[in-house]
Design a protein around this motif. Structure first.
Motif, PDB file in Angstrom:
ATOM      1  N   ASP A  21       0.744  -1.515   0.404  1.00  0.00           N
ATOM      2  CA  ASP A  21      -0.363   0.333  -0.057  1.00  0.00           C
ATOM      3  C   ASP A  21       1.075   1.152   0.186  1.00  0.00           C
ATOM      4  O   ASP A  21       0.711   1.901  -0.321  1.00  0.00           O
ATOM      5  CB  ASP A  21      -0.862   0.242   0.862  1.00  0.00           C
ATOM      6  CG  ASP A  21      -1.628  -1.005   1.156  1.00  0.00           C
ATOM      7  OD1 ASP A  21      -3.168  -1.196   0.738  1.00  0.00           O
ATOM      8  OD2 ASP A  21      -1.897  -2.628   1.657  1.00  0.00           O
ATOM      9  N   ASP A  61      -4.366   4.077   2.907  1.00  0.00           N
ATOM     10  CA  ASP A  61      -2.845   3.185   2.511  1.00  0.00           C
ATOM     11  C   ASP A  61      -2.140   2.773   3.772  1.00  0.00           C
ATOM     12  O   ASP A  61      -1.734   2.277   4.116  1.00  0.00           O
ATOM     13  CB  ASP A  61      -2.610   3.633   1.725  1.00  0.00           C
ATOM     14  CG  ASP A  61      -2.706   3.238  -0.207  1.00  0.00           C
ATOM     15  OD1 ASP A  61      -3.700   1.910   0.501  1.00  0.00           O
ATOM     16  OD2 ASP A  61      -2.479   3.516  -1.269  1.00  0.00           O
ATOM     17  N   THR A 196      -3.963  -5.302   4.017  1.00  0.00           N
ATOM     18  CA  THR A 196      -4.362  -4.965   2.592  1.00  0.00           C
ATOM     19  C   THR A 196      -5.202  -3.259   2.776  1.00  0.00           C
ATOM     20  O   THR A 196      -6.313  -4.031   3.671  1.00  0.00           O
ATOM     21  CB  THR A 196      -4.211  -5.160   0.680  1.00  0.00           C
ATOM     22  OG1 THR A 196      -3.699  -3.703   0.466  1.00  0.00           O
ATOM     23  CG2 THR A 196      -4.839  -5.443   1.268  1.00  0.00           C
ATOM     24  N   ASP A 197      -5.514  -2.640   2.120  1.00  0.00           N
ATOM     25  CA  ASP A 197      -6.775  -1.740   1.984  1.00  0.00           C
ATOM     26  C   ASP A 197      -7.415  -2.522   0.214  1.00  0.00           C
ATOM     27  O   ASP A 197      -6.946  -2.551  -0.149  1.00  0.00           O
ATOM     28  CB  ASP A 197      -7.188  -0.401   2.041  1.00  0.00           C
ATOM     29  CG  ASP A 197      -6.268   0.206   1.392  1.00  0.00           C
ATOM     30  OD1 ASP A 197      -5.220  -0.609   0.818  1.00  0.00           O
ATOM     31  OD2 ASP A 197      -6.495   1.333   1.010  1.00  0.00           O
ATOM     32  N   THR A 199      -9.461  -1.711  -2.327  1.00  0.00           N
ATOM     33  CA  THR A 199      -9.463  -0.623  -3.755  1.00  0.00           C
ATOM     34  C   THR A 199      -9.937  -1.244  -4.611  1.00  0.00           C
ATOM     35  O   THR A 199     -10.845  -2.125  -4.877  1.00  0.00           O
ATOM     36  CB  THR A 199      -8.689   0.784  -3.248  1.00  0.00           C
ATOM     37  OG1 THR A 199      -7.193  -0.141  -3.208  1.00  0.00           O
ATOM     38  CG2 THR A 199      -8.853   1.385  -1.946  1.00  0.00           C
TER      39      THR A 199
HETATM   40 CO    CO Z   1      -3.790   0.538  -0.940  1.00  0.00          CO
END
Ligand code: CO
Ligand code: CO
Ligand code: CO
Length: 319
Positions: A21, A61, A196-197, A199
């Protein structure tokens, strides 16, 4: 990106190789700067809300790595000859106010004239070297926790086509507009190995990156994945953004879907998210209590959606 020639000295700072990220730049024995940048075109009509969501998304992030944001810079594209500058001022105010809730300031930025408005932030954060939560350390047997319901791409498309009601509209904005700061500070107190995110590449895309980087596979259960209100209804009517369809086409050879999973459900799992939740690899000893704490603090649903398993032929097994 894989064709780029990267000079060897850049190995001192990392994140690039595993699509992490943020990039990580050590500044002394114990700490690193983490840096990220994100911007996009409006996903909602209201300029102030767009500014808030873009900032929320940009900050995400930093939180996914377990870091603390320090400050941000604006990145702006705006058709100043076509749209009233008050609109731009509303976008920027949204960003300023969101950063205030993240307890940071926007210290500058850069804008250009552009045919389509674009907004986002470059965010600089700080982290202790021994507390960095990477995306490539997921462990076999860990539970997979997702901290926000998915479907924001599909719902945003339905809103653009004016077929979503107010309740759905408010729900998706609440979710996209909520910082991942609380989820991040909660997860840091537990035995979490990777994060993690979620997206642009969707749940499956970001989970696949975790699996490949960590040399594991994942097993997830469709029925355990929280969805934003009406996501299935719209997906069944083929209200699917172009980006979500390309995500699915790019990913499909890496995923083993049980034959009970219908094609609209595959699109939901690939749906490109704006400002989505955190995707966490958590030891089974801690996952229930972590989940409970997340659900006590957030006003939408987090869930354990599956677990990491030994690496097999496919990155993800979905049933
Ligand atoms: Co990310
Ligand atoms: Co990003
Ligand atoms: Co400049």
């Amino acid at each position: 990106m894989s064709k780029l020639k990267i000079p060897a000295y850049q190995n001192q700072s990392s994140g690039f190789e595993t699509f992490d990220d943020c990039c990580i730049y050590p500044i002394n024995e114990t700490q690193s700067i983490i840096q990220t940048v994100d911007f996009f075109t409006p996903i909602v009509d209201d300029p102030y809300t767009f500014g808030q969501i873009a900032a929320t998304n940009s900050l995400s992030d930093i939180y996914a790595m377990g870091g603390i944001p320090l400050f941000a810079l604006n990145i702006v594209g705006f058709p100043s000859d076509k749209i009233n500058l008050e609109v731009l001022s509303d976008i920027l105010q949204g960003g300023i106010d969101k950063c205030e809730s993240a307890k940071i300031k926007i210290l500058g930025g850069h804008s250009i004239k552009d045919d389509v408005p674009k907004y986002g932030l470059a965010v600089t954060g700080l982290i202790d070297n021994d507390k960095i939560i990477r995306n490539n350390k997921a462990a076999i047997n860990d539970d997979i926790i997702l901290t926000k319901p998915i479907g924001s791409g599909i719902i945003s498309t339905a809103i653009k086509r004016e077929i979503a009601d107010n309740k759905v509209h408010d729900e998706v904005i609440k979710i996209m507009n909520d910082l991942n700061d609380k989820a991040s500070s909660i997860m840091k107190r537990y035995n979490v190995k990777a994060c993690t995110d979620v997206t642009g590449f969707g749940l499956l895309g970001h989970l696949k990156e975790m699996c490949i980087g960590s040399k594991v596979s994942a097993k997830i259960f469709y029925n355990k994945i929280p969805l934003i209100l009406n996501t299935e209804d719209f997906a069944k009517k083929d209200i699917i953004p172009g980006g979500t369809k390309s995500n699915f086409n790019y990913l499909k050879n890496n995923i083993n879907f049980k034959n009970t999973i219908k094609s609209f459900q595959k699109f939901i799992l690939s749906d490109s998210q704006t400002s989505g939740g955190l995707l966490i690899s958590c030891n089974k000893s801690d996952s229930q209590i972590l989940l409970k704490e997340l659900n006590n603090s957030l006003d939408y649903k987090s869930a354990i959606i599956g677990e990491f398993i030994h690496q097999k032929d496919y990155s993800i097994y979905c049933e």
